[in-house]
Design a protein around this motif. Sequence first.
Motif, PDB file in Angstrom:
ATOM      1  N   GLY A   1       0.797  -1.214   0.000  1.00  0.00           N
ATOM      2  CA  GLY A   1       0.000   0.000   0.000  1.00  0.00           C
ATOM      3  C   GLY A   1       0.832   1.267   0.000  1.00  0.00           C
ATOM      4  O   GLY A   1       0.342   2.345  -0.362  1.00  0.00           O
ATOM      5  N   THR A   2       2.105   1.164   0.383  1.00  0.00           N
ATOM      6  CA  THR A   2       2.971   2.347   0.412  1.00  0.00           C
ATOM      7  C   THR A   2       3.726   2.548  -0.895  1.00  0.00           C
ATOM      8  O   THR A   2       4.342   3.588  -1.084  1.00  0.00           O
ATOM      9  N   LEU A   3       3.709   1.532  -1.759  1.00  0.00           N
ATOM     10  CA  LEU A   3       4.400   1.670  -3.046  1.00  0.00           C
ATOM     11  C   LEU A   3       3.591   2.576  -3.959  1.00  0.00           C
ATOM     12  O   LEU A   3       2.375   2.502  -4.016  1.00  0.00           O
ATOM     13  N   HIS A   4       4.287   3.425  -4.678  1.00  0.00           N
ATOM     14  CA  HIS A   4       3.645   4.382  -5.581  1.00  0.00           C
ATOM     15  C   HIS A   4       3.979   4.022  -7.014  1.00  0.00           C
ATOM     16  O   HIS A   4       4.913   3.270  -7.287  1.00  0.00           O
ATOM     17  N   ASP A   5       3.273   4.591  -7.911  1.00  0.00           N
ATOM     18  CA  ASP A   5       3.560   4.464  -9.329  1.00  0.00           C
ATOM     19  C   ASP A   5       4.928   5.101  -9.571  1.00  0.00           C
ATOM     20  O   ASP A   5       5.191   6.214  -9.145  1.00  0.00           O
ATOM     21  N   SER A   6       5.832   4.376 -10.222  1.00  0.00           N
ATOM     22  CA  SER A   6       7.205   4.861 -10.399  1.00  0.00           C
ATOM     23  C   SER A   6       7.270   6.192 -11.158  1.00  0.00           C
ATOM     24  O   SER A   6       8.244   6.924 -11.043  1.00  0.00           O
ATOM     25  N   LEU A   7       6.249   6.514 -11.932  1.00  0.00           N
ATOM     26  CA  LEU A   7       6.255   7.791 -12.652  1.00  0.00           C
ATOM     27  C   LEU A   7       5.988   8.970 -11.716  1.00  0.00           C
ATOM     28  O   LEU A   7       6.382  10.095 -12.010  1.00  0.00           O
ATOM     29  N   SER A   8       5.338   8.725 -10.593  1.00  0.00           N
ATOM     30  CA  SER A   8       4.990   9.825  -9.700  1.00  0.00           C
ATOM     31  C   SER A   8       6.021  10.031  -8.594  1.00  0.00           C
ATOM     32  O   SER A   8       5.853  10.891  -7.753  1.00  0.00           O
ATOM     33  N   VAL A   9       7.073   9.222  -8.585  1.00  0.00           N
ATOM     34  CA  VAL A   9       8.093   9.345  -7.550  1.00  0.00           C
ATOM     35  C   VAL A   9       8.864  10.638  -7.752  1.00  0.00           C
ATOM     36  O   VAL A   9       9.248  10.979  -8.864  1.00  0.00           O
ATOM     37  N   GLY A  10       9.089  11.345  -6.645  1.00  0.00           N
ATOM     38  CA  GLY A  10       9.731  12.659  -6.700  1.00  0.00           C
ATOM     39  C   GLY A  10      11.242  12.574  -6.745  1.00  0.00           C
ATOM     40  O   GLY A  10      11.831  12.033  -7.669  1.00  0.00           O
ATOM     41  N   ASP A  11      11.901  13.092  -5.708  1.00  0.00           N
ATOM     42  CA  ASP A  11      13.357  13.204  -5.692  1.00  0.00           C
ATOM     43  C   ASP A  11      14.034  11.851  -5.445  1.00  0.00           C
ATOM     44  O   ASP A  11      13.381  10.828  -5.297  1.00  0.00           O
ATOM     45  N   GLN A  12      15.375  11.881  -5.372  1.00  0.00           N
ATOM     46  CA  GLN A  12      16.139  10.645  -5.206  1.00  0.00           C
ATOM     47  C   GLN A  12      15.849   9.961  -3.869  1.00  0.00           C
ATOM     48  O   GLN A  12      15.860   8.740  -3.789  1.00  0.00           O
ATOM     49  N   ALA A  13      15.587  10.735  -2.825  1.00  0.00           N
ATOM     50  CA  ALA A  13      15.263  10.138  -1.534  1.00  0.00           C
ATOM     51  C   ALA A  13      13.968   9.340  -1.638  1.00  0.00           C
ATOM     52  O   ALA A  13      13.850   8.238  -1.093  1.00  0.00           O
ATOM     53  N   ASP A  14      12.990   9.903  -2.341  1.00  0.00           N
ATOM     54  CA  ASP A  14      11.741   9.180  -2.547  1.00  0.00           C
ATOM     55  C   ASP A  14      11.978   7.902  -3.346  1.00  0.00           C
ATOM     56  O   ASP A  14      11.405   6.852  -3.047  1.00  0.00           O
ATOM     57  N   GLN A  15      12.843   7.996  -4.352  1.00  0.00           N
ATOM     58  CA  GLN A  15      13.152   6.822  -5.163  1.00  0.00           C
ATOM     59  C   GLN A  15      13.855   5.754  -4.323  1.00  0.00           C
ATOM     60  O   GLN A  15      13.570   4.566  -4.463  1.00  0.00           O
ATOM     61  N   ALA A  16      14.761   6.173  -3.445  1.00  0.00           N
ATOM     62  CA  ALA A  16      15.470   5.225  -2.577  1.00  0.00           C
ATOM     63  C   ALA A  16      14.486   4.537  -1.632  1.00  0.00           C
ATOM     64  O   ALA A  16      14.573   3.319  -1.418  1.00  0.00           O
TER      65      ALA A  16
ATOM     66  N   GLN B   1      13.631   0.550  -1.469  1.00  0.00           N
ATOM     67  CA  GLN B   1      13.731  -0.184  -0.210  1.00  0.00           C
ATOM     68  C   GLN B   1      12.428  -0.937   0.075  1.00  0.00           C
ATOM     69  O   GLN B   1      12.447  -2.096   0.460  1.00  0.00           O
ATOM     70  N   ARG B   2      11.294  -0.301  -0.135  1.00  0.00           N
ATOM     71  CA  ARG B   2       9.997  -0.964   0.074  1.00  0.00           C
ATOM     72  C   ARG B   2       9.802  -2.096  -0.934  1.00  0.00           C
ATOM     73  O   ARG B   2       9.252  -3.143  -0.591  1.00  0.00           O
ATOM     74  N   ALA B   3      10.251  -1.890  -2.161  1.00  0.00           N
ATOM     75  CA  ALA B   3      10.140  -2.949  -3.174  1.00  0.00           C
ATOM     76  C   ALA B   3      10.992  -4.161  -2.772  1.00  0.00           C
ATOM     77  O   ALA B   3      10.553  -5.311  -2.915  1.00  0.00           O
ATOM     78  N   ASP B   4      12.206  -3.915  -2.245  1.00  0.00           N
ATOM     79  CA  ASP B   4      13.053  -5.007  -1.759  1.00  0.00           C
ATOM     80  C   ASP B   4      12.395  -5.725  -0.584  1.00  0.00           C
ATOM     81  O   ASP B   4      12.423  -6.954  -0.492  1.00  0.00           O
ATOM     82  N   GLN B   5      11.807  -4.955   0.320  1.00  0.00           N
ATOM     83  CA  GLN B   5      11.131  -5.530   1.480  1.00  0.00           C
ATOM     84  C   GLN B   5       9.962  -6.408   1.008  1.00  0.00           C
ATOM     85  O   GLN B   5       9.758  -7.504   1.515  1.00  0.00           O
ATOM     86  N   LEU B   6       9.224  -5.924   0.041  1.00  0.00           N
ATOM     87  CA  LEU B   6       8.101  -6.678  -0.508  1.00  0.00           C
ATOM     88  C   LEU B   6       8.586  -7.987  -1.128  1.00  0.00           C
ATOM     89  O   LEU B   6       7.967  -9.039  -0.948  1.00  0.00           O
ATOM     90  N   GLU B   7       9.713  -7.936  -1.810  1.00  0.00           N
ATOM     91  CA  GLU B   7      10.280  -9.143  -2.420  1.00  0.00           C
ATOM     92  C   GLU B   7      10.675 -10.164  -1.350  1.00  0.00           C
ATOM     93  O   GLU B   7      10.419 -11.363  -1.494  1.00  0.00           O
ATOM     94  N   ARG B   8      11.302  -9.703  -0.256  1.00  0.00           N
ATOM     95  CA  ARG B   8      11.676 -10.605   0.842  1.00  0.00           C
ATOM     96  C   ARG B   8      10.438 -11.225   1.486  1.00  0.00           C
ATOM     97  O   ARG B   8      10.422 -12.423   1.778  1.00  0.00           O
ATOM     98  N   ILE B   9       9.416 -10.436   1.688  1.00  0.00           N
ATOM     99  CA  ILE B   9       8.172 -10.935   2.275  1.00  0.00           C
ATOM    100  C   ILE B   9       7.559 -11.988   1.350  1.00  0.00           C
ATOM    101  O   ILE B   9       7.137 -13.052   1.815  1.00  0.00           O
ATOM    102  N   ASP B  10       7.517 -11.706   0.048  1.00  0.00           N
ATOM    103  CA  ASP B  10       6.947 -12.653  -0.910  1.00  0.00           C
ATOM    104  C   ASP B  10       7.703 -13.981  -0.899  1.00  0.00           C
ATOM    105  O   ASP B  10       7.089 -15.054  -0.969  1.00  0.00           O
ATOM    106  N   ARG B  11       9.046 -13.923  -0.821  1.00  0.00           N
ATOM    107  CA  ARG B  11       9.847 -15.159  -0.776  1.00  0.00           C
ATOM    108  C   ARG B  11       9.517 -15.965   0.475  1.00  0.00           C
ATOM    109  O   ARG B  11       9.367 -17.190   0.417  1.00  0.00           O
TER     110      ARG B  11
END
Length: 158
Positions: free
Chosen positions: A32-47, A51-61
């Motif tokens: 629910g916290t992941l956003h559409d990659s086109l709407s991501v703002g600065d580099q901190a937001d991208q980081a 990080q959330r995408a990596d966390q989601l991948e670990r949870i899925d595994r």
Amino acid sequence: MTGDPEPISAQARRALEQELADLRDERRLVAGTLHDSLSVGDQADQADELQRADQLERIDRRIEDITERLRQAEEAGPAPTDEVGVGSTVTVRFPDGSVESLQVGELAEALDQTLVTADSPLGRALLGHRPGDTVHYQTPDGPASAVVVSIGGSPTSS
């Protein structure tokens, strides 16, 4: 372990099912916290997004691992009663004369003094043995042994 599907105790099954439910809840929150990659703002937001995408991948595994383990346990059926296996309750007698009933399981519970994991030295030694067999294993204090008294029943410490 044999490589074949292994049964698990009811307690270990409940622990895995609870972990699975918790992970699914966590996954919903993180997703629910992941956003559409086109709407991501600065580099901190991208980081943060990465990080959330990596966390989601670990949870899925982990969800996949638990789901597969529960499926295999279902295929394996109940713990064997003719020889010690994962999920068995086994009564053993130690050289000092003490007798204990232990559950051979996969997951160590911090406060469960009656559980030995199948990958611990004693757990590995017990697997595949029958009542009357003497098993030998290593401890931090050196070699040790125990006699398998019986298989089945409820785990209790004496």
